[in-house]
Design a protein around this motif. Structure first.
Motif, PDB file in Angstrom:
ATOM      1  N   UNK A   8       9.878   4.963  -2.283  1.00  0.00           N
ATOM      2  CA  UNK A   8       8.710   4.466  -1.338  1.00  0.00           C
ATOM      3  C   UNK A   8       7.949   3.239  -1.976  1.00  0.00           C
ATOM      4  N   UNK A   9       8.303   2.641  -3.070  1.00  0.00           N
ATOM      5  CA  UNK A   9       7.665   1.381  -3.502  1.00  0.00           C
ATOM      6  C   UNK A   9       7.659   0.346  -2.571  1.00  0.00           C
ATOM      7  N   UNK A  10       8.889   0.380  -1.703  1.00  0.00           N
ATOM      8  CA  UNK A  10       9.087  -0.980  -0.729  1.00  0.00           C
ATOM      9  C   UNK A  10       8.254  -1.009   0.175  1.00  0.00           C
ATOM     10  N   UNK A  11       7.365   0.294   0.581  1.00  0.00           N
ATOM     11  CA  UNK A  11       6.419   0.398   1.518  1.00  0.00           C
ATOM     12  C   UNK A  11       4.876   0.122   0.921  1.00  0.00           C
ATOM     13  N   UNK A  48       1.510   6.872   5.766  1.00  0.00           N
ATOM     14  CA  UNK A  48       1.511   5.863   4.714  1.00  0.00           C
ATOM     15  C   UNK A  48       2.592   4.838   4.664  1.00  0.00           C
ATOM     16  N   UNK A  49       3.630   4.991   5.158  1.00  0.00           N
ATOM     17  CA  UNK A  49       4.636   4.123   5.589  1.00  0.00           C
ATOM     18  C   UNK A  49       4.233   3.378   6.522  1.00  0.00           C
ATOM     19  N   UNK A  50       3.465   3.828   7.600  1.00  0.00           N
ATOM     20  CA  UNK A  50       3.161   2.842   8.831  1.00  0.00           C
ATOM     21  C   UNK A  50       2.104   2.024   8.184  1.00  0.00           C
ATOM     22  N   UNK A  51       1.403   2.568   7.528  1.00  0.00           N
ATOM     23  CA  UNK A  51       0.288   1.709   6.725  1.00  0.00           C
ATOM     24  C   UNK A  51       0.575   0.468   5.979  1.00  0.00           C
ATOM     25  N   UNK A  52       1.996   0.757   5.260  1.00  0.00           N
ATOM     26  CA  UNK A  52       2.547  -0.359   4.548  1.00  0.00           C
ATOM     27  C   UNK A  52       1.762  -0.241   3.072  1.00  0.00           C
ATOM     28  N   UNK A  53       0.900   0.747   2.749  1.00  0.00           N
ATOM     29  CA  UNK A  53       0.168   0.886   1.586  1.00  0.00           C
ATOM     30  C   UNK A  53      -0.377   2.380   1.333  1.00  0.00           C
ATOM     31  N   UNK A  54      -0.449   2.726   0.301  1.00  0.00           N
ATOM     32  CA  UNK A  54      -1.084   4.089  -0.014  1.00  0.00           C
ATOM     33  C   UNK A  54      -0.886   4.417  -1.545  1.00  0.00           C
ATOM     34  N   UNK A  55      -1.473   5.654  -2.066  1.00  0.00           N
ATOM     35  CA  UNK A  55      -1.316   6.021  -3.404  1.00  0.00           C
ATOM     36  C   UNK A  55      -1.139   7.579  -3.289  1.00  0.00           C
ATOM     37  N   UNK A  56      -0.109   8.139  -3.752  1.00  0.00           N
ATOM     38  CA  UNK A  56       0.120   9.566  -4.052  1.00  0.00           C
ATOM     39  C   UNK A  56      -0.245   9.893  -5.403  1.00  0.00           C
ATOM     40  N   UNK A  57      -1.262  11.087  -5.499  1.00  0.00           N
ATOM     41  CA  UNK A  57      -1.585  11.442  -6.871  1.00  0.00           C
ATOM     42  C   UNK A  57      -1.232  13.014  -6.901  1.00  0.00           C
TER      43      UNK A  57
END
Length: 281
Positions: free
Chosen positions: A168-171, A124-133
């Protein structure tokens, strides 16, 4: 409505199944994990071609968690939402629980969830986006007799996710805790486990949970299909909602216990402030 790819643990029943069925129906792609691949045969048969990716996984096996998560990202490319759903309830007075039950509960609900999320973070960090539920429960904010170890895992995962969200908001990664009350899944009467009984606790309020599970007469108020729809819709919200309280019982219990805790804190304000040292020590 954006089409997404979701990675969900425990898709064969409960909330995992409701989420998967709704996501596939709307045209999203689901990577799902199950402890037994045959348990998802009907899901596989009904899914559109190439819409459902399945892998066998026991979330208590950390090495396997990493292998499966890495393979999902490698084979599917971008994954937009990961859903840490696998878990179960363990109920009974703290003294009644066996050591083996305690270890399995923590390994599954707490450590399994932590390691699943940790395995997804580099991707997710490499993508620079994503959602964790992360699935929690009303029991992650309110506590009841007979649920001490279950609460320990859910209060623990809530603290983990609250801190993680700040990291992780910064990513471009958002985090949401799902806090349902009682829902009409098989959680209460099929997947939950009970402690052995000690006669000394027959008069304790902890015994009520045994009666509820053993008598199988109470009907939880929550509609899991409605709850799943709200969880899916939350992926469109920016910023990610930190918590989703689902169910009238969840709202009532959480509001009551949070209010009581806040009132108790306010009553100790002067005492708390009195323990500070001099401003210029």
């Amino acid at each position: 409505m954006a089409q997404r790819t979701w990675l969900i643990t425990g898709v064969n029943r409960g909330f995992g199944r409701h989420l998967t069925e709704q996501l596939l129906a709307r045209g999203d792609r689901v990577a799902g994990t199950v402890r037994d691949l045959h348990a998802a045969d009907d899901l596989r048969a009904a899914a559109p071609r190439d819409a459902l990716w399945l892998a066998q996984l026991d979330v208590t096996d950390t090495d396997a968690v990493r292998r499966v998560v890495d393979r999902a990202f490698a084979e599917l490319g971008t994954i937009d939402v990961i859903v840490s759903n696998a878990g179960y309830g363990l109920f009974g007075a703290a003294e009644e629980l066996t050591d083996a039950q305690i270890r399995q509960q923590i390994d599954t609900n707490l450590l399994g969830s932590i390691q699943f999320i940790r395995a997804a973070l580099p991707h997710l960090r490499r993508q620079q986006r994503g959602r964790i539920v992360q699935f929690s429960t009303v029991g992650g904010q309110a506590a009841f007799a007979g649920g001490s170890l279950y609460h320990a895992t859910k209060w623990g995962i809530e603290g983990f996710v609250d801190a993680l969200a700040q990291e992780v908001a910064v990513f471009g990664i958002g985090c949401t805790l799902v806090e349902p009350g009682g829902a009409r899944t098989d959680f209460r009467y099929r997947s939950s486990q009970l402690s052995p009984k000690l006669d000394a606790y027959d008069a304790s309020p902890a015994r009520a949970v045994h009666r509820i599970v053993e008598e199988r007469t109470s009907v939880p108020p929550g509609d899991p299909a409605k709850m799943a729809r709200i969880i899916i819709d939350s992926a469109d919200q920016e910023p990610a909602p930190r918590r989703l309280a689902l169910g009238s019982d969840a709202y009532g219990a959480m509001h009551r216990q949070l209010s009581e805790r806040l009132a108790a804190l306010e009553a100790q304000k002067a005492l708390a402030l009195s323990t500070d040292g001099p401003a210029h020590a």
